[in-house]
Design an enzyme around this catalytic site. Structure first.
Site, PDB file in Angstrom:
ATOM      1  N   HIS A 174     -17.426  -3.222  -0.381  1.00  0.00           N
ATOM      2  CA  HIS A 174     -16.605  -2.700  -1.479  1.00  0.00           C
ATOM      3  C   HIS A 174     -16.698  -3.625  -2.684  1.00  0.00           C
ATOM      4  O   HIS A 174     -16.582  -4.841  -2.550  1.00  0.00           O
ATOM      5  CB  HIS A 174     -15.144  -2.599  -1.033  1.00  0.00           C
ATOM      6  N   ASP A 191      -1.626   5.297  -1.243  1.00  0.00           N
ATOM      7  CA  ASP A 191      -2.356   4.603  -2.319  1.00  0.00           C
ATOM      8  C   ASP A 191      -2.576   5.552  -3.502  1.00  0.00           C
ATOM      9  O   ASP A 191      -2.463   5.140  -4.660  1.00  0.00           O
ATOM     10  CB  ASP A 191      -3.703   4.079  -1.805  1.00  0.00           C
ATOM     11  N   ARG A 218       1.017   3.211 -10.896  1.00  0.00           N
ATOM     12  CA  ARG A 218       0.624   1.903 -11.463  1.00  0.00           C
ATOM     13  C   ARG A 218      -0.145   2.095 -12.759  1.00  0.00           C
ATOM     14  O   ARG A 218       0.019   1.348 -13.716  1.00  0.00           O
ATOM     15  CB  ARG A 218      -0.248   1.142 -10.453  1.00  0.00           C
ATOM     16  N   SER A 240      -4.153  -2.222  -2.110  1.00  0.00           N
ATOM     17  CA  SER A 240      -4.750  -0.909  -2.393  1.00  0.00           C
ATOM     18  C   SER A 240      -6.180  -0.850  -1.842  1.00  0.00           C
ATOM     19  O   SER A 240      -6.557   0.089  -1.122  1.00  0.00           O
ATOM     20  CB  SER A 240      -4.739  -0.692  -3.920  1.00  0.00           C
ATOM     21  N   LYS A 253      -7.681   1.223   1.877  1.00  0.00           N
ATOM     22  CA  LYS A 253      -8.789   2.192   1.959  1.00  0.00           C
ATOM     23  C   LYS A 253      -9.870   1.709   2.910  1.00  0.00           C
ATOM     24  O   LYS A 253     -10.485   2.497   3.620  1.00  0.00           O
ATOM     25  CB  LYS A 253      -9.360   2.433   0.559  1.00  0.00           C
TER      26      LYS A 253
HETATM   27  N1  URA Z   1      -9.504  -0.665  -6.982  1.00  0.00           N
HETATM   28  C1  URA Z   1      -8.630  -0.123  -6.102  1.00  0.00           C
HETATM   29  O1  URA Z   1      -9.008   0.595  -5.191  1.00  0.00           O
HETATM   30  N2  URA Z   1      -7.321  -0.386  -6.245  1.00  0.00           N
HETATM   31  C2  URA Z   1      -6.848  -1.174  -7.220  1.00  0.00           C
HETATM   32  O2  URA Z   1      -5.655  -1.377  -7.276  1.00  0.00           O
HETATM   33  C3  URA Z   1      -7.762  -1.726  -8.147  1.00  0.00           C
HETATM   34  C4  URA Z   1      -9.095  -1.471  -7.990  1.00  0.00           C
END
Ligand code: URA
Length: 400
Positions: A82, A161, A168, A183, A187
């Site tokens: 990621h 999320d 946010r 966050s 995932k």
């Molecule tokens: N990428 C994400 O998945 N979440 C965030 O809060 C910032 C970047």
């Protein structure tokens, strides 16, 4: 339990318990907590921070708010990768085929671009016919048969999320290190991989601007990985200038294909090989030096390029795109930007280039706005290069 008390506790800088965070995440998903109270807690977290334990609990609770993919039917150690987001960051399109070509299964769920940072799903969808929303069965079948499956997140995954990120985004609480960490890791946990490699971007074209903050974010996410028993490693990499020369979806896919043909920009190839080597290392393929050689061999032998072709075919894309770039939609307008004087390129501000590419149509202003796959910017000169008056510095592509 009352949301008022939870907000007050965080406002006064105390640590929230697992039960309080669970009450919060459940309430967000059931929509039993009004947005103004959710936003107030987000701002309190932004201002007061969270301990590693709170951050890890929040990540796990968000992951458990939806479906967690079970990848156990696929043999081998599954490693996810990621990037925290950058400008011109198309490494997944290079790294995933390299790792899969080395025999390590890659099942990766990616996001769409938001703001000035791009997203892998948008890039993949610029390949004619390519499908990014696969069901669970197809993801597993493709991984078993081809060793690779690149998709978007399913609608049933990490609903907490999705809701929190949307709030946010409009309450100036995106760039909080514990909120970003929870966050991203929620995932990654929901995607079901055994191990996780993070590319934490740092600089003008990233969420995180300073090395100190990037190291803190990386450390926090590695700690969450440890707490949830998924070995996690992180590289902190520079995002002051765009990665490679291409910014914008189709331009970036073409650059990734060129890199898999051994003709890509040096910075993109170097970072992609390093990420691939670390994924192979996490997957237990041997010492890091050996993994570096494995990754380079997969690139040089074009096995990685053929793996990309296999994946494009399996997911309904037009494999002709790998050999003939006219298959991609062409932008209606292009404009060359020429240098007004002789000199050297001192720096290229990735944040500004990213914003300019959004104006051209390559990015999203809001979560639901469409992207123009053929829009973007191609940069001919990297920092440190000499330029003569009248030479082309960049070409802009747009349909508007
Ligand atoms: N990428 C994400 O998945 N979440 C965030 O809060 C910032 C970047």
């Amino acid at each position: 339990m009352r949301m008022y008390d939870i907000i007050e506790k965080k406002r006064d800088n105390s640590e929230l318990s697992y039960e309080e965070l669970k009450f919060f995440v459940d309430g967000v998903c059931k929509e039993s907590i009004p947005d103004y109270q959710v936003s107030a807690l987000l701002m309190a977290i932004f201002l007061r921070g969270m301990s590693p334990r709170e951050t890890s609990d929040l990540a796990m609770l968000m992951a458990e708010s939806g479906e967690i993919l079970d990848l156990s039917p696929v043999n081998g150690i599954k490693v996810d990768k990621h990037s925290t987001g950058g400008v011109g960051d198309k490494t997944t399109l290079v790294v995933a085929p390299i790792v899969a070509a080395c025999g390590v299964p890659v099942i990766k769920m990616s996001g769409r671009g938001l703001g000035f940072t791009g997203g892998t799903v948008d890039k993949l969808e610029s390949i004619p016919g390519f499908r990014t929303s696969l069901g669970k069965g197809e993801i597993i079948r493709n991984a078993e048969k081809h060793g690779i499956s690149l998709t978007g997140h399913g609608a049933e995954m990490v609903p907490a999320d999705k809701k929190l990120y949307a709030l946010r985004d409009v309450t100036a609480t995106v760039d909080s290190i514990p909120l970003i960490a929870s966050s991203i890791m929620s995932k990654k946990i929901a995607s079901g991989a055994d191990k996780i490699l993070l590319d934490v971007k740092c600089g003008k074209g990233a969420f995180i601007k300073t090395l100190e903050d990037a190291m803190e974010l990386a450390g926090l996410m590695v700690d969450i990985g440890k707490r949830v028993k998924k070995e996690t490693a992180a590289l902190v990499t520079n995002m002051d200038s765009p990665l490679g020369n291409a910014v914008g979806n189709i331009l970036e896919v073409i650059e990734a294909i060129e890199t898999l043909k051994g003709k890509g920009p040096a910075d993109l190839e170097t970072l992609s090989l390093e990420l691939a080597a670390h994924m192979l290392f996490l997957a237990g393929q041997g010492e890091i030096e050996y993994c570096r050689r494995m990754a380079k061999d997969a690139l040089d032998s074009r096995k990685a390029l053929e793996k990309l072709r296999e994946m494009v075919n399996a997911q309904g894309g037009d494999e002709e795109a790998l050999d003939n770039y006219t298959v991609f939609k062409q932008a209606l307008y292009r404009r060359e930007i020429k240098s007004e004087k002789d000199g050297f390129v001192e720096s290229i501000d990735a944040g500004l280039i990213g914003r300019a590419s959004v104006v051209l149509g390559a990015g999203r202003e809001t979560k639901d706005s469409p992207v123009d796959h053929s829009a973007g910017i191609y940069l001919y000169k990297k920092p440190g290069t000499m330029v003569e008056k009248g030479e082309t510095l960049a070409t802009l592509y747009t349909n508007n």
